[in-house]
Design a protein around this motif. Sequence first.
Motif, PDB file in Angstrom:
ATOM      1  N   VAL A 171       6.612 -31.887 -77.540  1.00 45.24           N
ATOM      2  CA  VAL A 171       6.844 -32.740 -77.814  1.00 45.24           C
ATOM      3  C   VAL A 171       7.460 -33.979 -79.323  1.00 45.24           C
ATOM      4  CG1 VAL A 171       5.974 -34.552 -76.901  1.00 45.24           C
ATOM      5  CG2 VAL A 171       5.202 -32.845 -76.232  1.00 45.24           C
ATOM      6  N   VAL A 172       8.620 -34.392 -78.365  1.00 43.76           N
ATOM      7  CA  VAL A 172       8.939 -34.832 -79.284  1.00 43.76           C
ATOM      8  C   VAL A 172       8.946 -36.434 -79.693  1.00 43.76           C
ATOM      9  CG1 VAL A 172      11.517 -35.121 -81.025  1.00 43.76           C
ATOM     10  CG2 VAL A 172      10.881 -33.514 -79.941  1.00 43.76           C
ATOM     11  N   GLY A 173       8.906 -36.880 -78.597  1.00 46.00           N
ATOM     12  CA  GLY A 173       8.081 -38.602 -78.193  1.00 46.00           C
ATOM     13  C   GLY A 173       7.432 -39.160 -76.724  1.00 46.00           C
ATOM     14  N   VAL A 174       7.041 -39.554 -76.963  1.00 46.47           N
ATOM     15  CA  VAL A 174       6.520 -40.467 -75.301  1.00 46.47           C
ATOM     16  C   VAL A 174       7.302 -41.553 -74.578  1.00 46.47           C
ATOM     17  CG1 VAL A 174       4.311 -40.938 -74.796  1.00 46.47           C
ATOM     18  CG2 VAL A 174       4.528 -39.212 -76.181  1.00 46.47           C
ATOM     19  N   VAL A 175       7.986 -41.608 -74.507  1.00 47.01           N
ATOM     20  CA  VAL A 175       9.012 -42.529 -74.566  1.00 47.01           C
ATOM     21  C   VAL A 175       8.527 -44.146 -73.918  1.00 47.01           C
ATOM     22  CG1 VAL A 175      11.335 -43.669 -73.105  1.00 47.01           C
ATOM     23  CG2 VAL A 175      11.000 -41.594 -74.161  1.00 47.01           C
ATOM     24  N   GLY A 176       7.505 -43.488 -72.684  1.00 44.06           N
ATOM     25  CA  GLY A 176       7.288 -44.558 -71.900  1.00 44.06           C
ATOM     26  C   GLY A 176       6.404 -44.307 -70.822  1.00 44.06           C
ATOM     27  N   VAL A 177       5.517 -44.858 -70.100  1.00 40.31           N
ATOM     28  CA  VAL A 177       3.938 -44.970 -69.032  1.00 40.31           C
ATOM     29  C   VAL A 177       4.349 -46.246 -68.740  1.00 40.31           C
ATOM     30  CG1 VAL A 177       1.934 -44.480 -68.505  1.00 40.31           C
ATOM     31  CG2 VAL A 177       2.558 -43.171 -70.565  1.00 40.31           C
ATOM     32  N   ASP A 178       4.681 -45.828 -67.418  1.00 38.24           N
ATOM     33  CA  ASP A 178       5.310 -47.243 -65.778  1.00 38.24           C
ATOM     34  C   ASP A 178       3.958 -46.405 -65.042  1.00 38.24           C
ATOM     35  OD1 ASP A 178       6.094 -49.139 -63.842  1.00 38.24           O
ATOM     36  OD2 ASP A 178       8.026 -47.693 -63.924  1.00 38.24           O
ATOM     37  N   GLU A 179       2.741 -47.679 -65.042  1.00 33.43           N
ATOM     38  CA  GLU A 179       1.697 -47.622 -64.753  1.00 33.43           C
ATOM     39  C   GLU A 179       2.044 -48.199 -62.822  1.00 33.43           C
ATOM     40  OE1 GLU A 179       1.983 -49.544 -67.557  1.00 33.43           O
ATOM     41  OE2 GLU A 179       0.219 -49.057 -68.537  1.00 33.43           O
ATOM     42  N   LYS A 180       2.946 -48.896 -62.932  1.00 39.87           N
ATOM     43  CA  LYS A 180       3.256 -49.389 -61.507  1.00 39.87           C
ATOM     44  C   LYS A 180       3.826 -47.910 -60.792  1.00 39.87           C
ATOM     45  CE  LYS A 180       5.303 -53.287 -58.622  1.00 39.87           C
ATOM     46  NZ  LYS A 180       6.671 -54.220 -59.026  1.00 39.87           N
ATOM     47  N   SER A 181       4.859 -47.996 -61.463  1.00 40.20           N
ATOM     48  CA  SER A 181       5.411 -46.498 -60.791  1.00 40.20           C
ATOM     49  C   SER A 181       4.773 -45.075 -60.382  1.00 40.20           C
ATOM     50  CB  SER A 181       6.938 -46.983 -61.320  1.00 40.20           C
ATOM     51  OG  SER A 181       7.637 -47.811 -60.418  1.00 40.20           O
ATOM     52  N   GLN A 182       3.709 -44.787 -61.713  1.00 40.57           N
ATOM     53  CA  GLN A 182       2.889 -43.759 -62.191  1.00 40.57           C
ATOM     54  C   GLN A 182       4.251 -42.440 -62.479  1.00 40.57           C
ATOM     55  OE1 GLN A 182      -0.695 -43.066 -60.936  1.00 40.57           O
ATOM     56  NE2 GLN A 182      -0.975 -44.872 -61.872  1.00 40.57           N
ATOM     57  N   ILE A 183       4.875 -43.293 -63.571  1.00 41.56           N
ATOM     58  CA  ILE A 183       5.874 -42.201 -64.136  1.00 41.56           C
ATOM     59  C   ILE A 183       5.493 -41.930 -65.602  1.00 41.56           C
ATOM     60  CG2 ILE A 183       8.489 -42.100 -64.922  1.00 41.56           C
ATOM     61  CD1 ILE A 183       8.577 -43.117 -61.664  1.00 41.56           C
TER      62      ILE A 183
END
Length: 481
Positions: free
Chosen positions: A66-78
Motif C-alpha cells: 500500500v503506497v497511499g490512501v487517497v481518500g474515503v467517500d462516506e456518502k458513496s462508500q468508496i
Amino acid sequence: MRDVKSAELIFISFTLLHGFVATLNCTSPTPEALFDAFERELFPKVLLPPVKSFSKSVNITIGITVVGVVGVDEKSQILTTLIWQVLEWDIEGLRWAEEECGTSRVSVPREKLWVPDVHIAEFMEEDKSPKTPYVYLLNTGRVFDDKPIRVISSCRLVIYTFPFDIQNCTLTFGSYLHFASDVRMIQGTTAEEILEESLDVMETNGEWELAGIGIAPHALALEDGSYSEIKYHIILKRRPLLYVVNLLIPSCFLITVDLFSFLLPPQSVDRSSFKMTLILGYTVFLLIMNDLLPVTGDTTPLINVFFSVSLALMVASLLETVFITNIQFSSSQYSAVPKWLSVLVLRYLALVVCLPPKKKSNRVTVFLNPSHGEPAMRSSIGEISAIYPKSAFSDKPPEKLPAAPQSPPDPVLDELRKLSKDLLSIRLQMDKHLKGSSTSEEWQMIGIVIDRLLFGLYIIFIVVSFITIIAIWIWNNSYKA
C-alpha cells in the motif's frame, strides 16, 4: 498432404502436453542472441498457459504494498488507494544458462507472454494508473509482473464512532475467468511484512492512516466450479484531531456557557435573551460545520446524536426560562396548584434535586377574618356606645324621647363610621392577598425545582459525553491490528 497434417497435429499435441523447451540455446552472450531464442521458442506460445498439461494449474503468487490512501467517500462508500501489485509465476520447462546467454534476468514486453487475468473484485471504476509495458523474466523461468494500481473500490464503512472510527476494507484478488483448476492464487509475503513495507513507502499523510493489514485465502464456489482468491483486509484509522478541534471543542464551549447561564436570576429578562443568542449561535455553528459531518443511510454517528441532544437541551432551557419568568411575574393570577403536580414536583423531584420541602413555621399569624373579627368589633362599638349615644351608630331613625332634647350630629362619629368601613375593606383585601401569596409561592417553588432539575440534567449530559469521548479516543489510539 495427409502426412504433413498428421505431423502438425502431433507437434501441437506434443507442445500442449510437454509445454516449453527445456533449455534455450544462445549462439552468443548478447541480447540479440537471447531474443532470437525467445522468438523461436517462447514468443510463439503466447496463447498457451505456461504448463505442460491441462491437468496442472498455474500457481500465481501475489503480493501487494500500500503506497497511499487517497481518500474515503462516506456518502458513496468508496475507498481510493494506491498499491503496488506483484505477481509471480513459472513457465514450466523454460531455462537458459547465464554464462551462455550473458544474463540471468531480462525484461520482456508484456504482450509477448501469457499473463494471468488477475483483477480486484471490489473495483468500482477503471484503473487509470500508468501502464507498465514490461515484465521481468528470469533464467529459471520465473516471471515477475510488478505494476502500480490506483484502486477505487467499494467498502462498507461504519461511522458510528466518527471521528474516532476504524474501517476494515477488503481487496479481493483473483482470476476473472479461470477456475481454481486452471489458475490458483497463492499468498506471497506475510501481513506483517506488507504492513512494515507499506509504512516505509507510504506517500500520503492525510486524514487516514494505515493501522493494519490482514490476509485470508478464499475460494468462491459456483455451480460450474470454484475460483481461487486472496483477500487483503486494509485496516484504516481516521486521524480525529481536526474534528475534535473544529467540532467537539466549540460545541462543548457553547454548552458550558449555556450551563453557566443558569447562574443568572430566573426573573431577569437577560437570561432568556442570553439563551436565545446561544441557540442562534449554535445553529449557525452546525450549519457551517455541516460539510465536515459524514452522510450515510444506515447508521447515525454518535457525534450527530451529541449535537442533536445539545441543541434540544438548549431549547429546553430556553422554554424553562420562559416558564419561570412567567411564574415570577404572573403566578399571583394562577389558580391553586393541582394536587398531583404538587406531590410529584414538591415532594419527589425536590428531593432528587436536593431541595427538601420547607418546614412549617412555629409562628402564629393572626388573620383578620370576618368571623374572628366580629367580637372585637362589637367590643369596640360597645365602648364607643358607652361614650356616645347608641342612636349614633344605628341606621334607623332615633326614637323620639320626650324628655331629652335632640343634640346636633357629631363629626367624630361620622369619621369613626367611615374608618370602620375602610378597615373592613382592608381586612378583606389582606385575606385575599395572603391566600394568593401562598399559591404564588407554591408555583415559584415548582419553577425553582424544574430549574434545578434541568441544571442537573445538563451536568449529567456533559459528564457522560466527556467520559464517552475520552474512552472512544483512547480506544482509537490503542487499537492494534
